[in-house]
Design a protein around this motif. Structure first.
Motif, PDB file in Angstrom:
ATOM      1  N   LEU A  85      -8.208   4.715   9.544  1.00  0.00           N
ATOM      2  CA  LEU A  85      -8.649   5.384   8.322  1.00  0.00           C
ATOM      3  C   LEU A  85      -8.462   6.900   8.365  1.00  0.00           C
ATOM      4  N   ASN A  86      -8.708   7.460   9.536  1.00  0.00           N
ATOM      5  CA  ASN A  86      -8.659   8.918   9.625  1.00  0.00           C
ATOM      6  C   ASN A  86      -7.280   9.476   9.946  1.00  0.00           C
ATOM      7  N   TYR A  87      -6.303   8.587  10.058  1.00  0.00           N
ATOM      8  CA  TYR A  87      -4.941   9.061  10.348  1.00  0.00           C
ATOM      9  C   TYR A  87      -4.037   9.019   9.118  1.00  0.00           C
ATOM     10  N   PHE A  88      -4.502   8.351   8.035  1.00  0.00           N
ATOM     11  CA  PHE A  88      -3.657   8.280   6.838  1.00  0.00           C
ATOM     12  C   PHE A  88      -3.671   9.623   6.106  1.00  0.00           C
ATOM     13  N   GLN A  89      -2.519   9.989   5.586  1.00  0.00           N
ATOM     14  CA  GLN A  89      -2.382  11.227   4.831  1.00  0.00           C
ATOM     15  C   GLN A  89      -3.122  11.114   3.496  1.00  0.00           C
ATOM     16  N   GLN A  90      -3.770  12.168   3.096  1.00  0.00           N
ATOM     17  CA  GLN A  90      -4.436  12.173   1.790  1.00  0.00           C
ATOM     18  C   GLN A  90      -3.398  11.901   0.694  1.00  0.00           C
ATOM     19  N   GLY A  91      -3.728  11.052  -0.253  1.00  0.00           N
ATOM     20  CA  GLY A  91      -2.795  10.767  -1.348  1.00  0.00           C
ATOM     21  C   GLY A  91      -1.767   9.699  -1.045  1.00  0.00           C
ATOM     22  N   CYS A  92      -1.788   9.183   0.170  1.00  0.00           N
ATOM     23  CA  CYS A  92      -0.755   8.176   0.485  1.00  0.00           C
ATOM     24  C   CYS A  92      -1.092   6.820  -0.144  1.00  0.00           C
ATOM     25  N   ILE A  93      -0.085   5.965  -0.174  1.00  0.00           N
ATOM     26  CA  ILE A  93      -0.257   4.631  -0.753  1.00  0.00           C
ATOM     27  C   ILE A  93      -0.263   3.597   0.375  1.00  0.00           C
ATOM     28  N   LEU A  94      -1.249   2.728   0.346  1.00  0.00           N
ATOM     29  CA  LEU A  94      -1.321   1.634   1.317  1.00  0.00           C
ATOM     30  C   LEU A  94      -1.027   0.336   0.574  1.00  0.00           C
ATOM     31  N   MET A  95      -0.249  -0.525   1.170  1.00  0.00           N
ATOM     32  CA  MET A  95       0.059  -1.810   0.512  1.00  0.00           C
ATOM     33  C   MET A  95       0.098  -2.895   1.576  1.00  0.00           C
ATOM     34  N   ASP A  96      -0.559  -4.027   1.301  1.00  0.00           N
ATOM     35  CA  ASP A  96      -0.488  -5.132   2.261  1.00  0.00           C
ATOM     36  C   ASP A  96       0.497  -6.182   1.747  1.00  0.00           C
TER      37      ASP A  96
END
Lengths: 277, 277
Positions: free
Chosen positions: B79-90
């Protein structure tokens, strides 16, 4: 083999004519209850001429690509037109009822009858979709009588391999019907039942290969399959019962949220599938 | 979209990497629990480098091609390594449990999460069988949250179309799970049950296309499907129940030798199949 008669010019009969024309030097005479089809087949060059009572008596091999009851009726009706020593072969999807009936009918005559079932087909029917290469890589099942001469069986097998069949299997009508209930009839029952879920109408965009494969043969000719299913009803009922039991095992594991049981049931199916040649 | 992370390099993850490399200019970072696979993927040129905590934070889009529980765990752990504003998709085959869990986890963070499920697959798994063209002509289902920005959804959709998908469907996790129980999970249950008939071991030579189609996905990954089935158990139980009812209708008509009933049941399935787009 010089002159061949083909009775019934649908998907199977039409494909046989085209394959015989393409891969042998035999002359073919064809008949269909629909005169327009006989005309098309002649125009197309799939047959040399209409099969008549006259040229029927010149045929060395007569193939019936009809429904079971029509096959039996045709043999009975034309019994006195077949040439002595000729070979008769049907293409029906059930063998016990056809072979037993015809064995009775031809008793005392000098014909050889061999039951046949090509393991090839499509979810479309009729001469229009017939194809000279329908039988490429397919199995052909023969169910000769116990007294059928080996030499005749060899001649027929060689002829079938020439048409593109990959192998010719020789078995009893009983074993054929038992196997076919499982390998062919049950998939048609399943596919036809599968598409009846209320969710089927919303499938667009939610499907991949497994939906396509599962539903393909739902598009069947209900007239033909009703006859085939009823003529093999005990074997088919048994296969449907076994399938329902196996579906219920998975359903029970789901109802109990039993992951170990579910995993082991699924592994069992996977192992069987992987073991198949 | 410049930097993309792909977590899990099996059939789906590997194919995504290959498609992204083939059809876009993005840089891809890939991760797999099996280091040998990361090495293979790099050698093959399917990824530019291993996905690390450092480059994870540079990714604009991070795709999870993992089992559902692992997807949820990964999002929580990183959680704390994702860039702000990035998109996550499963890429999971069930959406309600995954989307609901992740919606909770990312509450308050500036990420966009979009549930995804590619309608593509094979009866084999692993990076070795992955293919840049696995998604050609396939549907991609997205299950965004109600507050997902239209602009983000458009960006993702355009990106997916670039990879070869034929269409992108936008629906709710609930509707996805209901449909997928029918279009994908039920066929796997059927195929796996179908091969358990005692007659299956004698099938050689007695099969044509319908046996092949019916049994294809019996070869499944029981670990993955057990998880997917249990996470969608109510929908799947309902579909199995409906199928058994429809099988029983045909079985009853056979038991009663009721040709009219049988013909009408088969016609009903045929008409449904013919009506499908």
């Amino acid at each position: 083999m010089k002159n061949i008669g083909v009775v019934g010019l649908g998907l199977i009969g039409g494909s046989l004519c085209k394959a015989i024309k393409a891969y042998t030097d035999c002359d073919i005479f064809g008949y269909d209850i629909d005169e327009a089809i006989v005309y098309s087949a002649t125009e197309y060059g799939a047959i040399d001429a209409r099969l008549t009572k006259q040229n029927l008596s010149k045929c060395d091999l007569i193939i019936f690509a009809l429904y079971p009851a029509n096959t039996i009726a045709y043999v009975k009706d034309y019994l006195n037109y077949f040439q002595q020593g000729c070979i008769l072969m049907d293409m029906c999807g059930v063998k016990e009822v056809v072979c037993n009936s015809i064995q009775e009918i031809i008793k005392g005559y000098e014909f050889t009858f061999i039951g046949g079932h090509p393991m090839a087909g499509r979810e479309f029917s009729g001469f229009a979709v017939s194809d000279k290469d329908l039988f490429q890589h397919a199995s052909m099942i023969l169910t000769p009588f116990q007294d059928t001469k080996k030499s005749v069986l060899n001649t027929v097998s060689q002829f079938l391999l020439t048409l593109g069949f990959e192998r010719v299997i020789d078995t009893t009508p009983q074993f054929h019907d038992k196997m076919i209930a499982y390998t062919s009839q049950l998939p048609h029952v399943i596919a036809n039942s599968y598409v009846k879920s209320p969710n089927c109408s919303y499938q667009l965009g939610f499907t991949g290969g497994s939906f396509e494969d599962m539903s393909r043969v739902a598009k069947l000719n209900e007239q033909m399959w009703t006859e085939l299913f009823l003529e093999n009803r005990e074997n088919l009922i048994q296969e449907i019962t076994i399938l329902i039991e196996n579906l219920c095992n998975i359903k029970n594991a789901l109802e109990q949220s039993d992951a170990d049981k579910l995993r082991s049931l699924l592994a069992e199916g996977r192992v069987i599938k992987e073991s198949l040649k």
